[in-house]
Design an enzyme around this catalytic site. Structure first.
Site, PDB file in Angstrom:
ATOM      1  CG  ASP A  32      -6.628 -11.743   7.049  1.00 13.82           C
ATOM      2  OD1 ASP A  32      -6.784 -12.954   8.040  1.00 13.82           O
ATOM      3  OD2 ASP A  32      -6.519 -11.575   6.266  1.00 13.82           O
ATOM      4  CB  VAL A  81      -1.014  -0.590   0.899  1.00 10.34           C
ATOM      5  CG1 VAL A  81      -2.188   1.148   0.537  1.00 10.34           C
ATOM      6  CG2 VAL A  81      -1.768  -1.429   0.971  1.00 10.34           C
TER       7      VAL A  81
END
Length: 382
Positions: free
Chosen positions: A129, A21
């Protein structure tokens, strides 16, 4: 790097199992964004499909507690995902800096995450998750769910489950997932319960030297909640970590759960009870009510006893009519017995001597002195 002639990336903000990211800028709209790039070294044949599914799943959920997705595409041989930029840090970073969090802050984080998960579950999306690394804290303290990379969504035909892999992180994996069963919304609730345990203790509920040992504990062992955890929170953790999915609360129930610790009111999620919060107002209302009751009682007593009339100068006959206790009076005339009600003037507060019945207001027929009227049923022997 400039992607799609629109998104320019700069510094790296973080990385995960699927991608990295970067901080970026949308030069078309002039706003800061976060750009996630798929790692080119991945050998997973489903990586691109999973990356696209993440974009679609996150775009379906619009909620203040879910990171917003703006765009997805392929440019210069790179798959990219453009998202909302958060200037804060992850919950995992928060734990690394400060250790276990106060009870009120831990409960607040979990409730915010539960709201975001509830929005995803309404779209039949299971995150699969949930862990501290995928929970981001903004500068205003709000918490948002990120990384829907392995989320299960409607119409997701491509899944790595066919390869025999168990998706998720072993420290937060629900027992049914460890046994190979499909993920459900209760799976996310279990993972969120593991996060709550870690926020309060600084460690996950189950640990081991390898993922297999940890998965075995998820299936067989019960979490040991420390005694310093307040009883209501400990009960919530046990419910969220129940082995049977049907015994766990829903995300809506967790989001609306209220915690109040009587041992430490400063860490309570709710304000003090209304009686304690408005004690001054309650006392003032009671005082006003008592004053009104006292005034009403005095008024009733005054109406029933307007005053004691002055003592008369002569004594009226015992059989003469007595003045009524009410303001009206009864007058008897010699010719006929007639009752007349007269209302005295408003300025007359007390009866005067003139209000007494006249001494002559007696029956027209009088018995001679010394004579007594015989009683019925008896004869006069004289």
């Amino acid at each position: 790097m400039l992607l799609a002639e629109r998104y320019r990336t700069s510094e790296i903000l973080g990385h995960g199992g699927m991608g990295e990211v970067y901080r970026g800028c949308d030069e078309l709209l002039g706003r800061p964004v976060a750009v996630k790039l798929l790692r080119p070294d991945l050998t997973d044949p489903f990586a691109a499909a999973r990356f696209q599914r993440e974009a679609r799943a996150a775009a379906m959920v619009r909620d203040p507690h879910v990171v917003a997705v703006y765009d997805f595409g392929h440019s210069n041989g790179e798959y990219y995902l453009v998202m909302e930029l958060l200037e804060g840090r992850s919950v995992a970073h928060e734990l690394a800096l400060h250790g276990p969090l106060p009870v009120d802050r831990a409960v607040d984080i979990v409730r915010q995450v539960a709201r975001g998960l509830a929005a995803a579950h309404r779209h039949h999306i299971v995150h699969r998750d949930i862990k501290p690394d995928n929970l981001l804290i903004d500068v205003d303290g709000s918490v948002k769910i990120a990384d829907f990379g392995i989320a299960h969504s409607p119409g997701g035909s491509i899944t790595p489950a066919s390869s025999g892999l168990i998706l998720g992180t072993s420290l937060y994996l629900a027992p049914e997932r460890a046994l190979g069963h499909p993920a459900t919304p209760a799976t996310d609730v279990y993972a969120l319960g593991c996060v709550l345990y870690q926020l309060l203790t600084g460690r996950p509920p189950f640990e081991g030297e390898n993922p297999t040992v940890v998965l075995s504990q998820h299936v067989q062992a019960s979490p040991a909640v420390p005694e310093e955890v307040p009883v209501p929170v400990a009960d919530l953790i046990r419910r969220m970590l129940a082995k049977e999915p049907a015994e766990r609360p829903t995300t809506d129930e967790v989001a609306s759960w209220i915690f109040f610790d009587p041992r430490n009111a400063t860490t309570a999620e709710l304000p003090p009870p209304p009686l304690r919060r408005n004690r001054r107002a309650v006392f003032l209302a009671l005082a006003a009510l008592l004053a009104v009751l006292a005034a009403v009682t005095i008024g009733v007593l005054t109406a029933q006893n307007p005053g004691t009339p002055p003592a008369p100068t002569d004594v009226a006959p015992s059989h003469a009519p007595r003045p009524s206790a009410s303001p009206s009076r009864v007058v008897t005339t010699p010719t006929a017995t007639r009752t007349t009600t007269r209302t005295p003037p408003a300025t007359s507060a007390r009866p005067t001597a003139k209000t007494r019945p006249p001494a002559t207001s007696q029956p027209a027929t009088k018995q001679p002195p010394g004579k007594h009227k015989p009683k019925p049923g008896k004869t006069d022997k004289r």
